[in-house]
Design a protein around this motif. Structure first.
Motif, mmCIF file in Angstrom:
data_model
loop_
_atom_site.group_PDB
_atom_site.id
_atom_site.type_symbol
_atom_site.label_atom_id
_atom_site.label_comp_id
_atom_site.label_asym_id
_atom_site.label_seq_id
_atom_site.Cartn_x
_atom_site.Cartn_y
_atom_site.Cartn_z
ATOM 1 N N ASN A 234 -19.008 25.789 18.063
ATOM 2 C CA ASN A 234 -19.616 24.607 18.674
ATOM 3 C C ASN A 234 -18.721 24.147 19.817
ATOM 4 O O ASN A 234 -17.784 24.844 20.212
ATOM 5 C CB ASN A 234 -19.856 23.486 17.646
ATOM 6 N N TYR A 235 -19.020 22.961 20.350
ATOM 7 C CA TYR A 235 -18.177 22.358 21.392
ATOM 8 C C TYR A 235 -17.629 21.049 20.858
ATOM 9 O O TYR A 235 -18.372 20.210 20.324
ATOM 10 C CB TYR A 235 -18.991 22.087 22.659
ATOM 11 N N GLN A 236 -16.313 20.885 20.979
ATOM 12 C CA GLN A 236 -15.669 19.630 20.599
ATOM 13 C C GLN A 236 -14.561 19.329 21.604
ATOM 14 O O GLN A 236 -13.842 20.231 22.020
ATOM 15 C CB GLN A 236 -15.058 19.718 19.198
ATOM 16 N N ARG A 237 -14.447 18.069 21.950
ATOM 17 C CA ARG A 237 -13.363 17.649 22.854
ATOM 18 C C ARG A 237 -12.599 16.500 22.198
ATOM 19 O O ARG A 237 -13.137 15.419 21.986
ATOM 20 C CB ARG A 237 -13.908 17.225 24.222
ATOM 21 N N PRO B 139 -6.864 24.208 16.809
ATOM 22 C CA PRO B 139 -5.946 23.329 16.072
ATOM 23 C C PRO B 139 -6.691 22.177 15.392
ATOM 24 O O PRO B 139 -6.475 21.908 14.213
ATOM 25 C CB PRO B 139 -4.990 22.820 17.160
ATOM 26 N N TYR B 140 -7.558 21.500 16.162
ATOM 27 C CA TYR B 140 -8.306 20.377 15.622
ATOM 28 C C TYR B 140 -9.793 20.697 15.620
ATOM 29 O O TYR B 140 -10.327 21.239 16.590
ATOM 30 C CB TYR B 140 -8.059 19.105 16.435
ATOM 31 N N SER B 141 -10.461 20.352 14.529
ATOM 32 C CA SER B 141 -11.901 20.526 14.442
ATOM 33 C C SER B 141 -12.462 19.551 13.416
ATOM 34 O O SER B 141 -11.790 19.195 12.441
ATOM 35 C CB SER B 141 -12.267 21.958 14.056
ATOM 36 N N VAL C 298 -10.858 16.888 10.669
ATOM 37 C CA VAL C 298 -10.666 16.933 9.220
ATOM 38 C C VAL C 298 -9.860 18.166 8.841
ATOM 39 O O VAL C 298 -9.822 19.160 9.561
ATOM 40 C CB VAL C 298 -12.015 16.954 8.470
ATOM 41 N N PHE C 299 -9.223 18.093 7.685
ATOM 42 C CA PHE C 299 -8.679 19.264 7.013
ATOM 43 C C PHE C 299 -9.555 19.549 5.801
ATOM 44 O O PHE C 299 -9.996 18.626 5.115
ATOM 45 C CB PHE C 299 -7.242 19.030 6.534
ATOM 46 N N LYS C 300 -9.817 20.824 5.530
ATOM 47 C CA LYS C 300 -10.533 21.179 4.317
ATOM 48 C C LYS C 300 -9.568 21.141 3.142
ATOM 49 O O LYS C 300 -8.423 21.595 3.242
ATOM 50 C CB LYS C 300 -11.157 22.573 4.440
ATOM 51 N N LYS C 301 -10.023 20.588 2.030
ATOM 52 C CA LYS C 301 -9.193 20.554 0.840
ATOM 53 C C LYS C 301 -9.203 21.913 0.146
ATOM 54 O O LYS C 301 -10.195 22.636 0.191
ATOM 55 C CB LYS C 301 -9.701 19.475 -0.122
ATOM 56 N N GLY D 243 -12.838 23.293 9.758
ATOM 57 C CA GLY D 243 -11.971 22.130 9.826
ATOM 58 C C GLY D 243 -10.756 22.440 10.684
ATOM 59 O O GLY D 243 -10.655 23.507 11.304
ATOM 60 N N SER D 244 -9.834 21.518 10.745
ATOM 61 C CA SER D 244 -8.632 21.703 11.550
ATOM 62 C C SER D 244 -7.709 22.732 10.907
ATOM 63 O O SER D 244 -7.776 22.990 9.704
ATOM 64 C CB SER D 244 -7.888 20.379 11.701
#
Length: 376
Positions: free
Chosen positions: A270-273, A232-234, A11-14, A240-241
């Motif tokens: 956190n961990y994200q892939r 870059p991405y989250s 996501v991107f934060k608004k 967020g990203s």
């Protein structure tokens, strides 16, 4: 009542806050351009078939110091309990934010040096936003990244003046952004500065493009790995990203005509892939590993909430493959190259629970992935 499982995604934060004024100037390099460090091969075999290393980010913190001690202890145990020399991690690569909330020298002993005194291998690092930032209320003046340079960008191994009774010496990285050249991987470390979503100026981008082109010359023998602090991405609620980091990478890849094989980051706790599918057929993993010890973990965001947006061309073909947002952990990366296969295997280990009194409780394997480079 019917419950539906949330389909998490990047996501991107608004309406993000513009904090570009927090950017800090970089110190002069301690090594010569193009800032490469050759990793010595401690083996009789000049062309090893395997290389293992640890990776972790955001280990600092002071509210619950036992968390970073547990993480460090578990990585040390993996090192000491390796079944053979080939399984023993060659080093730990830190993804930034060794200390909070500012990069003051007097924070390094408790937040980094003492917890990692027991880690047997060398430690390399890129600086995070907190390592880079300067405390405006500090009673003593210091320059941005001053303590980080003392600990990691020295010209020779030296005793650290801010670590009483600590045996670990300073590292000899040539710059705050730099390239590690090892027998099986070229690891390019970027510096993404202080702003919440990162900031990289043209001088570093020009260097990065040249380093990608240089790494591509040896891609049949070496994996190409990029490390950066800001993710870059989250899919998380706090950050967020990062649009600036995504745009930076995509314009750099296009200019270089080269994409790496794997991108690691921290910043998000956190961990994200993720994987991103490119039109040329390449699938590029983006791995976030920022749950290395800071007490606050970042939960994932409901993408349907009004504070987030998912409809953006920069997020197309980006898939969240796995995540862990409620436990601290670290990565173990193994690169293997034989005449028959060439792979990068990642394993993410988490602490078993919130019991901070037992540093010896074994970490558990949570996720594993393989990047197959065979035949290229």
């Amino acid at each position: 009542m019917i419950s539906t499982k949330i389909l998490y995604k990047a996501v991107f934060k608004k309406n993000p806050v513009d904090d570009s004024h927090t950017f800090q100037p970089l110190p002069s390099p301690t090594g010569s351009y193009p800032y490469r460090l050759n990793l010595e091969v401690k083996s009789d075999n000049p062309r090893p078939q395997a290389m293992v290393f640890h990776m972790v980010g955001d280990t600092g913190g002071f509210k619950q110091p036992d968390l970073q001690k547990q993480i460090a202890s578990q990585m040390a145990q993996q090192y000491l309990q390796a079944a053979c020399p080939e399984e023993r991690p060659a080093f730990l690569y830190h993804l930034g934010d060794l200390v909070y909330h500012y990069g003051e020298a007097d924070q390094y002993e408790d937040q980094f040096l003492k917890p990692y005194e027991s880690y047997p291998g060398p430690i390399y690092a890129i600086a995070g936003n907190h390592d880079t930032d300067v405390n405006p209320n500090s009673s003593e003046h210091y320059e941005p990244l001053e303590a980080f340079y003392t600990a990691f960008c020295n010209t020779c191994p030296a005793t650290l003046h801010f670590g009483s009774g600590i045996s670990r010496k300073s590292q000899v990285q040539p710059n705050v952004y730099w390239t590690m050249e090892s027998p099986l991987a070229t690891i390019i470390g970027l510096h993404t500065n202080v702003p919440k979503f990162g900031c990289i100026k043209k001088e570093q981008q020009d260097w990065f493009i040249k380093e990608l082109k240089h790494a591509a010359k040896y891609s049949s023998e070496k994996a190409i790995i990029v490390c950066m602090h800001h993710a870059p991405y989250s899919a998380d609620v706090n950050h967020g990203s990062s649009m600036p980091m995504v745009e930076f990478l995509e314009t750099s890849f296009e200019a270089a005509g080269v994409k790496p094989d794997l991108i690691f980051s921290g910043h998000v706790h956190n961990y994200q892939r993720f994987t991103k599918q490119y039109p040329d057929g390449k699938t590029l993993p983006f791995v976030v590993a920022g749950a290395g010890g800071f007490d606050e973990l970042h939960a994932l965001a409901d993408p349907e909430e009004p504070d987030y947006q998912t409809e953006n061309e920069l997020l197309e073909q980006v898939v969240l493959e796995n995540y862990c947002d409620n436990k601290h952990g670290f990565l173990r990366i193994a690169i293997e190259k034989t005449p028959f296969k060439f792979t990068i295997k990642g394993e993410y280990y988490t602490l078993s629970g919130k019991n901070t009194e037992n540093n010896d409780h074994e970490a558990r394997l949570f996720d594993e992935f393989i990047v197959d480079l065979t035949g290229r």
